[in-house]
Design an enzyme around this catalytic site. Structure first.
Site, mmCIF file in Angstrom:
data_model
loop_
_atom_site.group_PDB
_atom_site.id
_atom_site.type_symbol
_atom_site.label_atom_id
_atom_site.label_comp_id
_atom_site.label_asym_id
_atom_site.label_seq_id
_atom_site.Cartn_x
_atom_site.Cartn_y
_atom_site.Cartn_z
ATOM 1 C CG ASP A 1 32.433 73.512 42.207
ATOM 2 O OD1 ASP A 1 32.563 72.667 43.095
ATOM 3 O OD2 ASP A 1 32.969 74.648 42.249
ATOM 4 C CG HIS B 1 33.719 67.767 42.205
ATOM 5 N ND1 HIS B 1 32.507 68.231 42.673
ATOM 6 C CD2 HIS B 1 34.408 68.879 41.806
ATOM 7 C CE1 HIS B 1 32.463 69.552 42.580
ATOM 8 N NE2 HIS B 1 33.603 69.964 42.061
#
Length: 292
Positions: free
Chosen positions: A107, A272
């Site tokens: 991320d 994620h």
């Protein structure tokens, strides 16, 4: 007691005149730096780091502006540019005795990792990116109604004042939303770790917003300059990401291929927060990368 990565030692390392990073270090062998994402801290690597420490020196910092690292005032766009944060990483590794190191980021940490690889190719031996696109491509991919998935990017791109006030007014709800929406199961992030993430993020609203604001400004400028100059990542690169391309209408592997000459691109189904939801899979991919 705040959660830690078991078996790792903790220290603060000065990486700039006004910035020291909180860092967990464990294991021995070739150095590997792991950079966390949003809205997390270095703790997101707790499973992966413990496994890789069997044969690597694993270095897990909180990025500047996050966790227990220093949070300098956003006095200008460079303070939280990925170029500045990448320089932090190089100085951190050097302070710990490593001129060259492998680097993986998730991320926000992946954006820092990519910028570090572009700016310091002699320092980064291998590079892994988990679940992002390079900054310039990310903004170009978010179009129309489908771009609403990135609403927080637009909120935190606004000038100083409003986004900080809005997020601080309901910080736990805001940050907790992403922990819930981006996770495929509550068991991946235990209550104690979730609480640590929420408390750390709520205590860092201005610096987290500044990090995102930089990605809507100066980071784009840096990426655009590299694209125009034809600069690419020359080290072996592994990219792991969800199938965002299918949802948003782009070819993720092709976009990454423009940035990396030695690329392995893989689509994952673990969600994620893959380092917490499928740590064994992430470890396997990182080990494969390090052998290339």
């Amino acid at each position: 007691m705040a959660p830690v990565i078991e078996g790792f030692g903790y220290e603060r390392v000065r990486v700039a005149p006004d910035v020291s990073l909180n860092v967990a270090v464990g294991g021995s062998g070739p150095p590997l730096v792991l950079l966390h994402g949003f809205p997390q801290t270095h703790l997101m690597w707790r499973h992966v780091a413990a496994d890789l420490a069997a044969d690597h020196t694993v270095i897990c910092p909180d990025l500047r502006g996050y966790g227990d690292s220093d949070k300098p005032l956003e006095s200008g766009p460079r303070v939280y540019s990925k170029r500045t944060m990448g320089a932090d990483v190089v100085e951190l590794a050097r302070a710990l005795g490593h001129e060259r190191f492998a680097l993986a980021g998730h991320d926000r940490g992946a954006l820092v990792a990519v910028r570090t690889g572009l700016d310091h190719p002699g320092s980064v031996t291998h590079l892994a990116s988990l679940d992002v696109l390079p900054t310039l491509d990310m903004w170009e991919a978010l179009r129309g109604v489908r771009g609403a998935v990135g609403f927080h990017l637009y909120l935190m791109a606004q000038p100083p004042g409003l986004p900080e006030q809005m997020i601080a007014a309901s910080a736990e709800t805001f940050f907790g939303y992403f922990l819930d929406a981006w996770s495929t199961g509550s068991e991946a992030i235990p209550a104690q770790v979730r609480r640590a993430y929420l408390e750390a993020s709520a205590g860092a609203v201005p610096s987290i917003v500044a990090d995102y604001r930089a990605s809507a400004g100066i980071d784009i400028e840096h990426d655009a300059a590299d694209r125009a100059a034809g600069r690419r990542l020359g080290m072996p690169v592994t990219v792991l990401q969800q199938d965002w391309g299918a949802a948003l209408g782009y070819d993720a592997a092709a976009l990454w291929g423009a940035w990396a000459s030695d690329l392995r691109h893989a689509t994952v189904t673990s969600g994620h927060f893959m380092a917490e939801q499928d740590p064994a899979g992430v470890v396997r991919e990182l080990r494969d990368l390090l052998e290339r």
